[in-house]
Design a protein around this motif. Structure first.
Motif, short mmCIF file in Angstrom:
data_model
loop_
_atom_site.label_atom_id
_atom_site.label_comp_id
_atom_site.label_asym_id
_atom_site.label_seq_id
_atom_site.Cartn_x
_atom_site.Cartn_y
_atom_site.Cartn_z
N LEU A 1 0.87 -1.17 0.00
CA LEU A 1 0.00 0.00 0.00
C LEU A 1 0.90 1.22 0.00
O LEU A 1 1.90 1.26 0.74
CB LEU A 1 -0.91 0.01 1.23
CG LEU A 1 -1.94 1.12 1.33
CD1 LEU A 1 -2.97 0.98 0.21
CD2 LEU A 1 -2.63 1.07 2.69
N SER A 2 0.64 2.20 -0.81
CA SER A 2 1.51 3.37 -0.91
C SER A 2 0.70 4.65 -0.82
O SER A 2 -0.49 4.67 -1.15
CB SER A 2 2.28 3.34 -2.23
OG SER A 2 1.39 3.51 -3.32
N THR A 3 1.36 5.71 -0.33
CA THR A 3 0.78 7.04 -0.29
C THR A 3 1.89 8.05 -0.56
O THR A 3 3.08 7.78 -0.29
CB THR A 3 0.11 7.32 1.05
OG1 THR A 3 -0.52 8.59 1.00
CG2 THR A 3 1.12 7.29 2.20
N GLN A 4 1.55 9.16 -1.11
CA GLN A 4 2.53 10.18 -1.50
C GLN A 4 2.24 11.48 -0.75
O GLN A 4 1.08 11.81 -0.49
CB GLN A 4 2.49 10.42 -3.01
CG GLN A 4 2.90 9.20 -3.82
CD GLN A 4 2.86 9.46 -5.32
OE1 GLN A 4 2.50 10.56 -5.75
NE2 GLN A 4 3.25 8.46 -6.10
N VAL B 1 10.57 4.48 2.50
CA VAL B 1 10.29 5.81 1.97
C VAL B 1 11.19 6.04 0.78
O VAL B 1 12.41 5.78 0.85
CB VAL B 1 10.48 6.91 3.04
CG1 VAL B 1 10.15 8.27 2.45
CG2 VAL B 1 9.61 6.62 4.25
N PHE B 2 10.59 6.54 -0.32
CA PHE B 2 11.34 6.86 -1.53
C PHE B 2 11.05 8.29 -1.94
O PHE B 2 9.94 8.80 -1.76
CB PHE B 2 10.96 5.92 -2.68
CG PHE B 2 11.28 4.47 -2.41
CD1 PHE B 2 12.53 3.97 -2.70
CD2 PHE B 2 10.31 3.62 -1.87
CE1 PHE B 2 12.81 2.63 -2.46
CE2 PHE B 2 10.59 2.30 -1.63
CZ PHE B 2 11.85 1.80 -1.92
N GLN B 3 12.12 8.97 -2.45
CA GLN B 3 11.94 10.31 -2.99
C GLN B 3 11.71 10.15 -4.50
O GLN B 3 12.62 9.87 -5.26
CB GLN B 3 13.17 11.17 -2.70
CG GLN B 3 13.43 11.39 -1.21
CD GLN B 3 14.60 12.30 -0.95
OE1 GLN B 3 14.92 13.15 -1.80
NE2 GLN B 3 15.24 12.15 0.20
N ARG B 4 10.46 10.35 -4.89
CA ARG B 4 10.07 10.10 -6.28
C ARG B 4 10.52 11.19 -7.23
O ARG B 4 10.82 10.92 -8.39
CB ARG B 4 8.55 9.92 -6.35
CG ARG B 4 8.00 8.75 -5.55
CD ARG B 4 8.48 7.44 -6.14
NE ARG B 4 8.09 7.28 -7.50
CZ ARG B 4 6.95 6.72 -7.91
NH1 ARG B 4 6.11 6.26 -6.99
NH2 ARG B 4 6.68 6.60 -9.18
N ALA B 5 10.54 12.44 -6.78
CA ALA B 5 10.89 13.53 -7.69
C ALA B 5 11.32 14.76 -6.89
O ALA B 5 10.86 14.98 -5.76
CB ALA B 5 9.72 13.87 -8.59
N GLU C 1 7.26 9.10 -1.26
CA GLU C 1 6.29 8.00 -1.34
C GLU C 1 6.60 6.99 -0.24
O GLU C 1 7.73 6.51 -0.12
CB GLU C 1 6.33 7.30 -2.69
CG GLU C 1 5.28 6.19 -2.81
CD GLU C 1 5.27 5.54 -4.17
OE1 GLU C 1 4.33 4.76 -4.44
OE2 GLU C 1 6.18 5.81 -4.98
N LEU C 2 5.57 6.68 0.57
CA LEU C 2 5.68 5.72 1.66
C LEU C 2 5.01 4.41 1.22
O LEU C 2 3.84 4.41 0.84
CB LEU C 2 5.00 6.25 2.92
CG LEU C 2 4.91 5.29 4.10
CD1 LEU C 2 6.30 4.89 4.60
CD2 LEU C 2 4.08 5.91 5.23
N ILE C 3 5.75 3.30 1.28
CA ILE C 3 5.24 1.99 0.89
C ILE C 3 5.20 1.10 2.12
O ILE C 3 6.21 0.93 2.81
CB ILE C 3 6.10 1.36 -0.20
CG1 ILE C 3 6.09 2.23 -1.46
CG2 ILE C 3 5.61 -0.05 -0.54
CD1 ILE C 3 6.96 1.71 -2.57
N VAL C 4 4.01 0.57 2.41
CA VAL C 4 3.80 -0.30 3.56
C VAL C 4 3.13 -1.58 3.08
O VAL C 4 2.75 -1.71 1.91
CB VAL C 4 2.94 0.41 4.64
CG1 VAL C 4 3.67 1.61 5.22
CG2 VAL C 4 1.59 0.81 4.05
#
Length: 595
Positions: free
Chosen positions: A474-477, A511-515, A524-527
């Motif tokens: 599940l992801s949220t930005q 956590v990823f830095q998308r842009a 973006e947080l992916i759980v």
């Protein structure tokens, strides 16, 4: 009396130039028992002595006209010879069947003339004796039927039935005289007033009795039907589940209706038979009606008796088919429950495979039993089968497309019942995977039906496929300005994920830095979650935890947008001055800062 001269081939050919055309036709007609028309024969005989050489130069148009005339006359005589038979009826009684022509009169014309002669006879002469007198008219010979001195009609050898090889003209004459005698007696009875009044009284009594019986039958059947219906309603009100006694009551109601109409038909037949038999004029109709019913009943009984072996064969074939289908069902149930392992056969595809194999078994059984079905070899049954096949072929194109798409969905194992999926803009739980369509239930408790052809053409996001082993991601930005340290943002997002109920500890949140956009950084947080069906609720709780974490740390979530160059550079503060996130056990140490 007409005398028909026999012309030889040589005589006709020796006539004027048209004789060359008449000769072959004359021989052809004589071979079939026919003759040329009388004007052509007489004209040919008269022209024989007047043969001249100049006649050989007859104009071509005259030859053509003569040919057409001969052909038309021959066709007329052939049609007259092929005239169908005619039955002479007097006072609704069959007297004789005439099949031959006499003196150019067809059988129907002979019957009409005979009936006119009988109708024109004086009433006083109808009691004259009936007799038969032999006669000969050219090649025709037969018996003349006379009433006294009045000629009624004639019987020829050609009137004999072709199939009756043992019959002769004398026997036909005796039968005809006997039938005429019976018809004459019936004619006398039609003019006997006491018998007429007796017939009227008999018909009235029969009609009254039939009316009373019909009324009593309707009254009794009505009371029985109402009693059964009342009983059935009581059973349906008292029972929560379907009771077999209610079904039996419905069956008895339909059987009573069938028995009622059969009894009504029997009473009407008996009434009509007795009423028609009460009068001499309609008595033959009563006998014909009785004979017709007897023939129909005999045909029905013979048909039922002849169909019994075929029906027994059909029952045996269907029972064997049912046994094979049940055995295959037990096998597929064992595969679906995991008791048997079969290569290339998965538990998800077992129900569809079971339906396909069961349908194939039943189609094969019906194909074997079809020839034994009563009436299967009739043209009507074959035409109906072709019509149904044509209708299915033309109208089932879309259904076949949907069914094949459904099989592709099932055997591709893209989804199954209970999976949480997203198809295009539709998201929900799969509640049914049918051969023609798939049904989803969304969060608003709405049932959405998606045709299988549409399902195949759309990407399917299955959130439950790997949920048991790896969980569903599940992801949220979120976008944060450049003035917030990115390490602090990572820690805030991860701490919010750990504080959210319904997320899995393993794998850990990432956590990823998308842009790196113009005014902010996109994170973006992916759980991972265990129950995909709670995806929306868990995502809502995660958003609430993120807001709480950022508010406690004093980090602004709202991203800035600049219209002009700011006076001071927008930079993140030094790492040693950045506030620690709320609840962080290991705040960032200034010693870890690298120059």
């Amino acid at each position: 009396m007409e005398i028909t001269p026999k012309l030889q081939h040589a005589d006709v050919k020796a006539l004027w130039p048209g004789g060359a055309l008449i000769a072959p036709m004359q021989c052809l007609l004589q071979g079939q028992g026919l003759a040329l028309p009388w004007p052509l024969r007489c004209y040919a005989v008269k022209q024989r002595p007047r043969r001249h050489a100049q006649d050989l130069h007859m104009p071509t148009l005259a030859r053509l006209l003569l040919t057409l005339l001969i052909t038309a006359c021959a066709m007329a005589q052939a049609e007259q010879a092929a005239t169908p038979e005619a039955t002479m009826r007097w006072l609704n009684r069959d007297i004789v069947v005439l099949r031959a022509s006499l003196a150019g009169a067809a059988p129907q014309a002979r019957v009409e003339r005979a009936l006119v002669r009988i109708a024109n006879l004086p009433a006083a002469e109808l009691d004259a004796p009936l007799r038969a007198l032999p006669f000969k008219l050219g090649d025709a010979s037969g018996q003349q039927i006379l009433l006294g001195d009045h000629l009624l009609f004639s019987l020829l050898e050609g009137d004999l039935e072709a199939e009756a090889h043992t019959d002769n003209l004398e026997a036909l004459t005796r039968r005809t005289l006997g039938r005429l005698e019976e018809a004459r007696e019936a004619w006398h009875r039609t003019r006997d007033r006491p018998l007429l009044w007796q017939g009227l009284a008999r018909a009235g009594l029969v009609s009254l009795g039939a009316s009373l019986l019909l009324w009593g039958l309707a009254f009794g059947m009505g009371r029985m039907a109402r009693a059964i219906e009342l009983r059935r309603r009581r059973l349906s009100l008292n029972q929560q589940m379907l009771d077999w006694r209610e079904l039996a009551a419905r069956l008895v109601q339909r059987l009573l209706q069938i028995v009622h109409w059969l009894m009504v038909a029997g009473l009407l037949y008996a009434w009509l038979r007795l009423v028609l038999g009460a009068f001499a004029l309609t008595e033959p109709l009563a006998h014909e009606l009785q004979r017709w019913w007897a023939e129909r009943l005999d045909w029905l009984l013979q048909g039922v008796a002849g169909s019994v072996p075929g029906l027994v064969t059909i029952a045996m074939v269907l029972l064997l088919t049912r046994a094979v289908s049940d055995a295959m069902g037990y096998f597929f149930d064992a595969v679906q429950r995991g008791r048997i392992s079969v290569p290339l056969l998965h538990p998800e595809t077992t129900p569809a495979t079971r339906r396909i194999v069961g349908a194939g078994v039943w189609v094969l059984g019906i194909a074997i039993a079809y020839p034994y079905l009563p009436g299967a070899n009739t043209d009507a049954f074959k035409g109906l089968s072709v019509l149904i096949g044509l209708m299915v072929t033309l109208g089932a194109t879309g259904i076949v497309t949907q069914a094949m798409s459904g099989l592709l969905v099932i055997y591709a194992r893209a989804l199954r019942k209970g999976d949480y999926v997203a198809v295009g803009s539709v998201e929900g739980v799969v509640i049914e995977v049918a051969p023609l369509a798939t049904k989803l239930l969304n969060l608003r408790n709405e049932e959405i039906t998606i045709p299988n052809a549409v399902l195949i053409a759309s990407p399917i996001h299955n959130y439950s496929k790997l949920a048991e082993s790896q969980g569903t991601l599940l992801s949220t930005q979120v976008t944060i300005g450049y003035d917030a340290p990115w390490r602090q943002v990572h820690q805030l997002l991860e701490s919010a994920a750990r504080a959210t109920e319904g997320l899995r500890a393993e794998p850990a949140p990432r956590v990823f830095q998308r842009a790196l956009s113009d005014f902010y950084v996109e994170y973006e947080l992916i759980v991972s979650i265990d129950r995909p069906i709670e995806r929306v609720a868990v995502l809502s709780r995660l958003h609430a935890a993120i807001q709480d974490a950022f508010n406690a740390a004093g980090v602004q979530i709202m991203s800035p947008h600049f219209r002009s160059q700011p006076e001071q550079p927008v930079l993140a503060p030094p790492l040693h001055s950045a506030p620690a996130p709320a609840g962080a056990s290991n705040p960032i140490s200034p010693q870890k800062e690298t120059p």
